[in-house]
Design an enzyme around this catalytic site. Sequence first.
Site, mmCIF file in Angstrom:
data_model
loop_
_atom_site.group_PDB
_atom_site.id
_atom_site.type_symbol
_atom_site.label_atom_id
_atom_site.label_comp_id
_atom_site.label_asym_id
_atom_site.label_seq_id
_atom_site.Cartn_x
_atom_site.Cartn_y
_atom_site.Cartn_z
ATOM 1 C CG ASP A 118 -32.756 36.218 -49.983
ATOM 2 O OD1 ASP A 118 -32.749 37.389 -50.387
ATOM 3 O OD2 ASP A 118 -33.695 35.433 -50.189
ATOM 4 C CG HIS A 154 -37.226 36.254 -51.440
ATOM 5 N ND1 HIS A 154 -35.902 36.603 -51.443
ATOM 6 C CD2 HIS A 154 -37.777 36.927 -52.468
ATOM 7 C CE1 HIS A 154 -35.665 37.441 -52.430
ATOM 8 N NE2 HIS A 154 -36.794 37.662 -53.068
HETATM 9 P P1 NAX Z 1 -39.601 40.237 -65.912
HETATM 10 O O1 NAX Z 1 -40.745 41.165 -65.780
HETATM 11 O O2 NAX Z 1 -38.402 40.632 -66.701
HETATM 12 O O3 NAX Z 1 -40.113 38.856 -66.534
HETATM 13 C C1 NAX Z 1 -41.253 38.221 -66.082
HETATM 14 C C2 NAX Z 1 -41.824 37.444 -67.255
HETATM 15 O O4 NAX Z 1 -42.888 36.657 -66.766
HETATM 16 C C3 NAX Z 1 -42.383 38.325 -68.363
HETATM 17 O O5 NAX Z 1 -41.779 37.967 -69.611
HETATM 18 C C4 NAX Z 1 -43.873 38.016 -68.343
HETATM 19 O O6 NAX Z 1 -44.456 38.049 -69.648
HETATM 20 C C5 NAX Z 1 -43.876 36.616 -67.769
HETATM 21 N N1 NAX Z 1 -45.162 36.210 -67.214
HETATM 22 C C6 NAX Z 1 -46.059 36.958 -66.532
HETATM 23 N N2 NAX Z 1 -47.141 36.227 -66.218
HETATM 24 C C7 NAX Z 1 -46.908 34.983 -66.679
HETATM 25 C C8 NAX Z 1 -47.659 33.787 -66.669
HETATM 26 N N3 NAX Z 1 -48.895 33.736 -66.133
HETATM 27 N N4 NAX Z 1 -47.128 32.686 -67.249
HETATM 28 C C9 NAX Z 1 -45.922 32.731 -67.817
HETATM 29 N N5 NAX Z 1 -45.172 33.839 -67.872
HETATM 30 C C10 NAX Z 1 -45.659 34.959 -67.313
HETATM 31 O O7 NAX Z 1 -39.197 39.832 -64.415
HETATM 32 P P2 NAX Z 1 -37.841 39.175 -63.883
HETATM 33 O O8 NAX Z 1 -36.875 40.226 -63.584
HETATM 34 O O9 NAX Z 1 -37.452 38.078 -64.802
HETATM 35 O O10 NAX Z 1 -38.326 38.606 -62.474
HETATM 36 C C11 NAX Z 1 -39.254 37.546 -62.376
HETATM 37 C C12 NAX Z 1 -39.729 37.374 -60.949
HETATM 38 O O11 NAX Z 1 -38.642 37.035 -60.100
HETATM 39 C C13 NAX Z 1 -40.347 38.629 -60.331
HETATM 40 O O12 NAX Z 1 -41.528 38.258 -59.653
HETATM 41 C C14 NAX Z 1 -39.298 39.076 -59.325
HETATM 42 O O13 NAX Z 1 -39.861 39.790 -58.259
HETATM 43 C C15 NAX Z 1 -38.749 37.753 -58.879
HETATM 44 N N6 NAX Z 1 -37.453 37.754 -58.197
HETATM 45 C C16 NAX Z 1 -37.266 36.871 -57.190
HETATM 46 C C17 NAX Z 1 -36.063 36.758 -56.512
HETATM 47 C C18 NAX Z 1 -35.886 35.769 -55.415
HETATM 48 O O14 NAX Z 1 -34.788 35.776 -54.803
HETATM 49 N N7 NAX Z 1 -36.836 34.902 -55.064
HETATM 50 C C19 NAX Z 1 -34.928 37.635 -56.849
HETATM 51 C C20 NAX Z 1 -35.023 38.234 -58.213
HETATM 52 C C21 NAX Z 1 -36.405 38.665 -58.637
HETATM 53 O O15 NAX Z 1 -36.674 39.925 -58.080
#
Ligand code: NAX
Length: 328
Positions: free
Chosen positions: A159, A187
Amino acid sequence: TRTPVTVTVTGAAGQIGYALLFRIASGQLLGPDVPVRLNLLEITPALKAAEGTAMELDDCAFPLLAGIDISDDPARAFDGTNVALLVGARPRTKGMERGDLLEANGGIFKPQGKAINDHAADDVRVLVVGNPANTNALIARSAAPDVPAERFTAMTRLDHNRALSQLSRKTGAPVSDIRRMTIWGNHSATQYPDIFHAEIAGKNAAETVSDDTWLAEDFIPTVAKRGAAIIEARGASSAASAANAAVDHIHDWVRGTPDGDWVSMAIPSDGSYGVPEGLISSFPVTCADGAYRIVQGLEINDFSRTRIDASVRELAEEREAVRSLGLV
Ligand code: NAX
């Protein structure tokens, strides 16, 4: 040669993980002089994909990459970790209520917090990226009573960077001329990007812009809703920019912020600026010697106060919700 620093990345097979791991292994997270050992944590069905990413990491032959371990067991993945990047989370799906979302994420961040508590290195620093990031960080922190609370942070650096870029675009000033941007609060769509203390080439940014309509109706909503705009355009959520922000967050925390500038980090509040103690809320911070410090003494005008309060109220509601679920 230096002993490698252990960096754990959860959700390593996801899209942020894919953009993040190569940056870490190339030395951009901790510096060109620091070898790293990568621990990848994934859920069992995604282990194979994580192995594929690890093969590609091997194929980069990064001189600083001292080893890779892949696991679906938090106790192993956080063993001896110095830097923990908690990226994997349960996304909100159609029809899911906020309570369901918080509960599903509690099932991830509570055990991970416990594993960090029991197995991480004494100097562990944690960044939560997975959403709802601030409250997931609160859950992990509560499960780690032996780790100093201030080591649990959540990411508002994306952000912050978005706000720098929007202000640069509005004024024509290069990003490198802009200092002292601040993101306050959660956020989420209630976050408040504050330009009243920002400077463009040493001059106050709000005075330089002098456009209240742009500020209220363009800048703030554009920054706050940028994530949704990226999804709309790309058909997928921010990944490389999120990874970049995570690198910036840890890099600056560990290596320090430049003189005369600050960054935004969501950190456990000490009560500064009227934010209730313990809430993980975004503040302007400076970093030195591996520690951050909230920038004190900023004058908060009415416009800012209203917006900070609204975002902090949302954080307090999220904390109430996870309290009633027994997660904190
Ligand atoms: P993806 O769905 O591509 O990847 C998430 C990965 O996490 C998957 O491979 C899944 O198998 C794994 N996972 C799920 N549960 C797990 C666990 N208990 N232990 C280990 N791994 C696990 O998501 P992606 O685009 O990489 O985003 C990840 C997270 O970042 C999401 O929650 C998203 O909302 C968040 N974001 C946060 C942002 C921020 O500024 N704070 C911005 C970007 C993003 O939206």
